[in-house]
Design a protein around this motif. Structure first.
Motif, PDB file in Angstrom:
ATOM      1  N   GLY A  44       0.793  -1.231   0.000  1.00  0.00           N
ATOM      2  CA  GLY A  44       0.000   0.000   0.000  1.00  0.00           C
ATOM      3  C   GLY A  44       0.821   1.275   0.000  1.00  0.00           C
ATOM      4  O   GLY A  44       0.282   2.357  -0.249  1.00  0.00           O
ATOM      5  N   GLN A  45       2.119   1.168   0.268  1.00  0.00           N
ATOM      6  CA  GLN A  45       2.987   2.351   0.310  1.00  0.00           C
ATOM      7  C   GLN A  45       3.967   2.418  -0.864  1.00  0.00           C
ATOM      8  O   GLN A  45       4.706   3.385  -1.002  1.00  0.00           O
ATOM      9  N   ILE A  46       3.977   1.392  -1.714  1.00  0.00           N
ATOM     10  CA  ILE A  46       4.958   1.319  -2.804  1.00  0.00           C
ATOM     11  C   ILE A  46       4.927   2.555  -3.704  1.00  0.00           C
ATOM     12  O   ILE A  46       5.955   3.145  -3.993  1.00  0.00           O
ATOM     13  N   ALA A  47       3.747   2.942  -4.171  1.00  0.00           N
ATOM     14  CA  ALA A  47       3.644   4.062  -5.115  1.00  0.00           C
ATOM     15  C   ALA A  47       4.190   5.353  -4.524  1.00  0.00           C
ATOM     16  O   ALA A  47       4.984   6.053  -5.167  1.00  0.00           O
ATOM     17  N   GLU A  48       3.795   5.668  -3.289  1.00  0.00           N
ATOM     18  CA  GLU A  48       4.235   6.937  -2.705  1.00  0.00           C
ATOM     19  C   GLU A  48       5.678   6.909  -2.195  1.00  0.00           C
ATOM     20  O   GLU A  48       6.282   7.951  -2.010  1.00  0.00           O
ATOM     21  N   ARG A  49       6.234   5.726  -1.973  1.00  0.00           N
ATOM     22  CA  ARG A  49       7.612   5.642  -1.476  1.00  0.00           C
ATOM     23  C   ARG A  49       8.622   5.290  -2.564  1.00  0.00           C
ATOM     24  O   ARG A  49       9.806   5.099  -2.281  1.00  0.00           O
ATOM     25  N   ALA A  50       8.178   5.217  -3.808  1.00  0.00           N
ATOM     26  CA  ALA A  50       9.067   4.872  -4.918  1.00  0.00           C
ATOM     27  C   ALA A  50      10.245   5.837  -5.024  1.00  0.00           C
ATOM     28  O   ALA A  50      11.338   5.447  -5.440  1.00  0.00           O
ATOM     29  N   ASP A  51      10.042   7.091  -4.605  1.00  0.00           N
ATOM     30  CA  ASP A  51      11.140   8.064  -4.676  1.00  0.00           C
ATOM     31  C   ASP A  51      12.264   7.756  -3.687  1.00  0.00           C
ATOM     32  O   ASP A  51      13.350   8.313  -3.800  1.00  0.00           O
ATOM     33  N   GLU A  52      12.042   6.834  -2.755  1.00  0.00           N
ATOM     34  CA  GLU A  52      13.092   6.411  -1.822  1.00  0.00           C
ATOM     35  C   GLU A  52      14.030   5.391  -2.474  1.00  0.00           C
ATOM     36  O   GLU A  52      15.080   5.074  -1.930  1.00  0.00           O
ATOM     37  N   LEU A  53      13.625   4.866  -3.628  1.00  0.00           N
ATOM     38  CA  LEU A  53      14.391   3.821  -4.309  1.00  0.00           C
ATOM     39  C   LEU A  53      15.305   4.422  -5.371  1.00  0.00           C
ATOM     40  O   LEU A  53      15.020   5.482  -5.919  1.00  0.00           O
ATOM     41  N   ASP A  54      16.382   3.712  -5.672  1.00  0.00           N
ATOM     42  CA  ASP A  54      17.348   4.127  -6.685  1.00  0.00           C
ATOM     43  C   ASP A  54      16.962   3.485  -8.017  1.00  0.00           C
ATOM     44  O   ASP A  54      17.073   2.266  -8.169  1.00  0.00           O
ATOM     45  N   ALA A  55      16.540   4.285  -8.968  1.00  0.00           N
ATOM     46  CA  ALA A  55      16.054   3.775 -10.251  1.00  0.00           C
ATOM     47  C   ALA A  55      17.143   3.102 -11.081  1.00  0.00           C
ATOM     48  O   ALA A  55      16.848   2.446 -12.073  1.00  0.00           O
ATOM     49  N   THR A  56      18.407   3.213 -10.658  1.00  0.00           N
ATOM     50  CA  THR A  56      19.491   2.575 -11.408  1.00  0.00           C
ATOM     51  C   THR A  56      19.765   1.152 -10.914  1.00  0.00           C
ATOM     52  O   THR A  56      20.581   0.447 -11.502  1.00  0.00           O
TER      53      THR A  56
END
Length: 100
Positions: A44-56
């Motif tokens: 339930g938090q994946i979408a809003e917390r995606a910016d905490e992840l490194d896209a590389t």
């Protein structure tokens, strides 16, 4: 969507590979043990917390049986992330556990 077997992840962990694992289960499920090194972000938090992840970095997503992590993979794929779903989830995983 890419998938990985629990046997594959256990072999990678045994080889000390750098893995980026996200556990999307709920708090009470995670209390029963997580794959060592996994980060807990409930589905339930994946979408809003995606910016905490490194896209590389490539991420492996895990849940109890593989359905919620499949949904999480879809959400992150849409945001441009390289993701793999752990088939069978924690029900199929028989490697080491970490308790947080």
């Amino acid at each position: 969507m890419k998938v990985m077997s629990t046997e594959e992840i256990v072999n990678l962990l045994d080889a000390n590979e750098d893995l980026y694992i996200i556990d999307v289960r709920e708090d009470e499920e995670v209390a029963e043990g997580m794959i060592p090194g996994a980060v807990h972000i409930p589905l339930g938090q994946i979408a809003e917390r995606a910016d905490e992840l490194d896209a590389t970095k490539p991420y492996i997503l895990v849940c109890r049986a593989g359905r919620r992590s499949e949904s999480a993979c879809g959400i992150l794929e849409e945001k441009g992330f390289d993701v793999t779903n752990l088939e069978g989830g924690m029900l199929a995983y028989d490697g080491e556990l970490e308790f947080k």
